[in-house]
Scaffold this motif. Sequence first.
Motif, PDB file in Angstrom:
ATOM      1  N   ASN A   1       0.776  -1.169   0.077  1.00 48.52           N
ATOM      2  CA  ASN A   1       0.204   0.162  -0.068  1.00 48.52           C
ATOM      3  C   ASN A   1       0.906   1.112   0.235  1.00 48.52           C
ATOM      4  O   ASN A   1       1.530   1.320   0.556  1.00 48.52           O
ATOM      5  CB  ASN A   1      -0.876   0.330   1.470  1.00 48.52           C
ATOM      6  CG  ASN A   1      -1.851  -1.373   1.602  1.00 48.52           C
ATOM      7  OD1 ASN A   1      -2.343  -1.600   0.589  1.00 48.52           O
ATOM      8  ND2 ASN A   1      -1.749  -1.461   3.251  1.00 48.52           N
ATOM      9  N   PHE A   2       0.220   2.414  -0.718  1.00 48.26           N
ATOM     10  CA  PHE A   2       0.534   3.425  -0.696  1.00 48.26           C
ATOM     11  C   PHE A   2       0.378   4.324  -0.163  1.00 48.26           C
ATOM     12  O   PHE A   2      -1.181   5.056  -1.330  1.00 48.26           O
ATOM     13  CB  PHE A   2       1.571   4.316  -1.874  1.00 48.26           C
ATOM     14  CG  PHE A   2       2.461   3.147  -1.782  1.00 48.26           C
ATOM     15  CD1 PHE A   2       4.100   3.311  -2.123  1.00 48.26           C
ATOM     16  CD2 PHE A   2       2.051   2.298  -3.359  1.00 48.26           C
ATOM     17  CE1 PHE A   2       4.620   2.426  -2.478  1.00 48.26           C
ATOM     18  CE2 PHE A   2       3.498   1.554  -3.787  1.00 48.26           C
ATOM     19  CZ  PHE A   2       4.566   1.187  -3.371  1.00 48.26           C
ATOM     20  N   GLN A   3      -0.127   4.893   1.267  1.00 47.20           N
ATOM     21  CA  GLN A   3      -1.657   5.692   1.796  1.00 47.20           C
ATOM     22  C   GLN A   3      -0.683   6.937   2.424  1.00 47.20           C
ATOM     23  O   GLN A   3      -0.049   7.007   2.478  1.00 47.20           O
ATOM     24  CB  GLN A   3      -2.025   4.195   3.299  1.00 47.20           C
ATOM     25  CG  GLN A   3      -2.299   3.668   3.145  1.00 47.20           C
ATOM     26  CD  GLN A   3      -3.580   3.543   1.915  1.00 47.20           C
ATOM     27  OE1 GLN A   3      -3.965   2.221   1.042  1.00 47.20           O
ATOM     28  NE2 GLN A   3      -4.431   4.118   2.293  1.00 47.20           N
ATOM     29  N   ASN A   4      -2.116   7.600   2.443  1.00 47.90           N
ATOM     30  CA  ASN A   4      -2.251   9.306   2.992  1.00 47.90           C
ATOM     31  C   ASN A   4      -3.061   9.316   3.874  1.00 47.90           C
ATOM     32  O   ASN A   4      -3.877   8.429   3.309  1.00 47.90           O
ATOM     33  CB  ASN A   4      -1.640  10.368   2.447  1.00 47.90           C
ATOM     34  CG  ASN A   4      -1.550  11.118   2.839  1.00 47.90           C
ATOM     35  OD1 ASN A   4      -1.233  11.631   3.702  1.00 47.90           O
ATOM     36  ND2 ASN A   4      -0.497  12.356   1.410  1.00 47.90           N
ATOM     37  N   LEU A   5      -3.340  10.132   4.278  1.00 47.34           N
ATOM     38  CA  LEU A   5      -4.034  11.065   4.930  1.00 47.34           C
ATOM     39  C   LEU A   5      -4.649  12.322   4.753  1.00 47.34           C
ATOM     40  O   LEU A   5      -3.611  13.045   5.552  1.00 47.34           O
ATOM     41  CB  LEU A   5      -4.480  10.975   6.593  1.00 47.34           C
ATOM     42  CG  LEU A   5      -4.415   9.681   7.786  1.00 47.34           C
ATOM     43  CD1 LEU A   5      -3.385  10.251   8.569  1.00 47.34           C
ATOM     44  CD2 LEU A   5      -5.143   8.815   7.151  1.00 47.34           C
TER      45      LEU A   5
ATOM     46  N   PHE B   1      -6.181  -8.013   5.306  1.00 46.41           N
ATOM     47  CA  PHE B   1      -5.892  -7.457   7.024  1.00 46.41           C
ATOM     48  C   PHE B   1      -4.669  -6.237   6.702  1.00 46.41           C
ATOM     49  O   PHE B   1      -3.971  -6.524   5.369  1.00 46.41           O
ATOM     50  CB  PHE B   1      -4.646  -7.923   7.926  1.00 46.41           C
ATOM     51  CG  PHE B   1      -4.226  -6.800   8.863  1.00 46.41           C
ATOM     52  CD1 PHE B   1      -4.160  -6.457   9.926  1.00 46.41           C
ATOM     53  CD2 PHE B   1      -2.042  -6.684   9.016  1.00 46.41           C
ATOM     54  CE1 PHE B   1      -3.313  -6.291  10.688  1.00 46.41           C
ATOM     55  CE2 PHE B   1      -1.440  -6.296   9.818  1.00 46.41           C
ATOM     56  CZ  PHE B   1      -2.051  -5.671  10.117  1.00 46.41           C
ATOM     57  N   SER B   2      -4.765  -4.586   6.580  1.00 48.46           N
ATOM     58  CA  SER B   2      -3.855  -3.801   5.811  1.00 48.46           C
ATOM     59  C   SER B   2      -3.505  -2.251   7.227  1.00 48.46           C
ATOM     60  O   SER B   2      -4.543  -1.947   7.857  1.00 48.46           O
ATOM     61  CB  SER B   2      -5.247  -2.824   5.096  1.00 48.46           C
ATOM     62  OG  SER B   2      -4.796  -2.156   3.832  1.00 48.46           O
ATOM     63  N   THR B   3      -2.391  -2.469   6.162  1.00 49.45           N
ATOM     64  CA  THR B   3      -1.856  -1.189   7.062  1.00 49.45           C
ATOM     65  C   THR B   3      -1.943   0.698   6.589  1.00 49.45           C
ATOM     66  O   THR B   3      -1.435   0.026   5.936  1.00 49.45           O
ATOM     67  CB  THR B   3      -0.562  -1.501   7.659  1.00 49.45           C
ATOM     68  OG1 THR B   3       0.454  -1.374   6.788  1.00 49.45           O
ATOM     69  CG2 THR B   3      -0.517  -2.611   8.415  1.00 49.45           C
ATOM     70  N   LYS B   4      -2.239   1.366   6.831  1.00 55.54           N
ATOM     71  CA  LYS B   4      -2.773   2.392   6.880  1.00 55.54           C
ATOM     72  C   LYS B   4      -2.407   3.695   7.583  1.00 55.54           C
ATOM     73  O   LYS B   4      -1.412   3.260   8.493  1.00 55.54           O
ATOM     74  CB  LYS B   4      -4.248   2.762   6.742  1.00 55.54           C
ATOM     75  CG  LYS B   4      -4.434   1.890   5.284  1.00 55.54           C
ATOM     76  CD  LYS B   4      -6.270   2.076   5.200  1.00 55.54           C
ATOM     77  CE  LYS B   4      -6.774   1.404   4.408  1.00 55.54           C
ATOM     78  NZ  LYS B   4      -8.199   1.254   3.474  1.00 55.54           N
ATOM     79  N   GLY B   5      -2.566   4.928   7.264  1.00 51.90           N
ATOM     80  CA  GLY B   5      -1.865   6.207   8.093  1.00 51.90           C
ATOM     81  C   GLY B   5      -1.226   6.994   6.706  1.00 51.90           C
ATOM     82  O   GLY B   5      -1.734   6.761   5.645  1.00 51.90           O
ATOM     83  N   ALA B   6       0.265   7.826   7.265  1.00 48.03           N
ATOM     84  CA  ALA B   6       0.559   8.502   6.557  1.00 48.03           C
ATOM     85  C   ALA B   6       1.873   9.323   7.292  1.00 48.03           C
ATOM     86  O   ALA B   6       2.626   8.969   8.295  1.00 48.03           O
ATOM     87  CB  ALA B   6      -0.039  10.186   6.711  1.00 48.03           C
ATOM     88  N   ASN B   7       3.454   9.572   6.760  1.00 49.06           N
ATOM     89  CA  ASN B   7       4.082  10.728   6.545  1.00 49.06           C
ATOM     90  C   ASN B   7       4.586  11.348   7.155  1.00 49.06           C
ATOM     91  O   ASN B   7       3.337  12.785   6.051  1.00 49.06           O
ATOM     92  CB  ASN B   7       5.064  10.063   5.895  1.00 49.06           C
ATOM     93  CG  ASN B   7       6.029   8.882   6.617  1.00 49.06           C
ATOM     94  OD1 ASN B   7       6.320   8.171   7.088  1.00 49.06           O
ATOM     95  ND2 ASN B   7       5.820   7.990   5.327  1.00 49.06           N
ATOM     96  N   TRP B   8       4.202  12.095   8.586  1.00 46.59           N
ATOM     97  CA  TRP B   8       3.602  13.279   8.621  1.00 46.59           C
ATOM     98  C   TRP B   8       4.970  14.591   8.311  1.00 46.59           C
ATOM     99  O   TRP B   8       4.559  15.822   8.105  1.00 46.59           O
ATOM    100  CB  TRP B   8       4.396  13.895  10.613  1.00 46.59           C
ATOM    101  CG  TRP B   8       3.235  12.954  10.936  1.00 46.59           C
ATOM    102  CD1 TRP B   8       2.292  11.956  11.148  1.00 46.59           C
ATOM    103  CD2 TRP B   8       2.869  13.494  12.410  1.00 46.59           C
ATOM    104  NE1 TRP B   8       1.701  11.678  11.708  1.00 46.59           N
ATOM    105  CE2 TRP B   8       2.007  12.453  12.777  1.00 46.59           C
ATOM    106  CE3 TRP B   8       3.619  14.454  13.070  1.00 46.59           C
ATOM    107  CZ2 TRP B   8       1.389  12.637  14.198  1.00 46.59           C
ATOM    108  CZ3 TRP B   8       2.786  14.839  14.397  1.00 46.59           C
ATOM    109  CH2 TRP B   8       1.262  14.227  15.215  1.00 46.59           C
TER     110      TRP B   8
END
Length: 222
Positions: A40-44, A83-90
């Motif tokens: 995944n390449f995720q963002n918020l 099962f998936s991991t998400k989120g973002a770098n600040w």
Amino acid sequence: MKTKVFAFTAACLLGTFILQAQSTKTTVGGTTFGVRAGINFQNLNGEFLGNDLDFKLKTGFHIGVNAEIPIADEFYIQPGLLFSTKGANWDDDDDTKTNISYLELPVNFLYKPVLGTGKLLLGFGPYAGYAIGGKVKSDDGDVDLEFESELPANQVGMYFYTVRRFDFGANLLAGYEFNNKLSFQLNAQLGLTNISPEVVGADKDDFKTKNTGFGVSVGYRF
């Protein structure tokens, strides 16, 4: 306790799909089952006090199972459990990042026409997710995410460390399945639910966060 209930419910829903599929044979073939895993390449994305969030893409992963239930020639319903991991770098240096782990139930409408020796994969549909854990990681140490739907006004500083459990959005996928049942696909997700807690007494439009992302995956059908 809530995590166990959701996991049990998810397993029951997927099991129901499987049992119904096994008991139904159509003229276009029977149901198949598969596994899938990828990056995944995720963002918020969203707003904080009227300012757009400026987070960066974070790399994660997903892994899970699915069923393909034929509904017409070349058309399928594809429920799954991931099962998936998400989120973002600040920031660009990855010094601080938000990690959120989800159990997801995607249900895609899939079109699989024959193309060459294999099949083209085109699909879309909704997904529902339930956060089972998460952290904000930084050089100063890790902080566990809190899962709340509401924050008191005097705790607005906890905004970036608090999310709602439930997520809902839309999937898009495109790929190719080879005649040996191995497949590759591109995936995209657009979160439609605000996962930020409501801050008491504040304008809801001032606090909005949604999951967005894309990725690549490898699958195999049995």
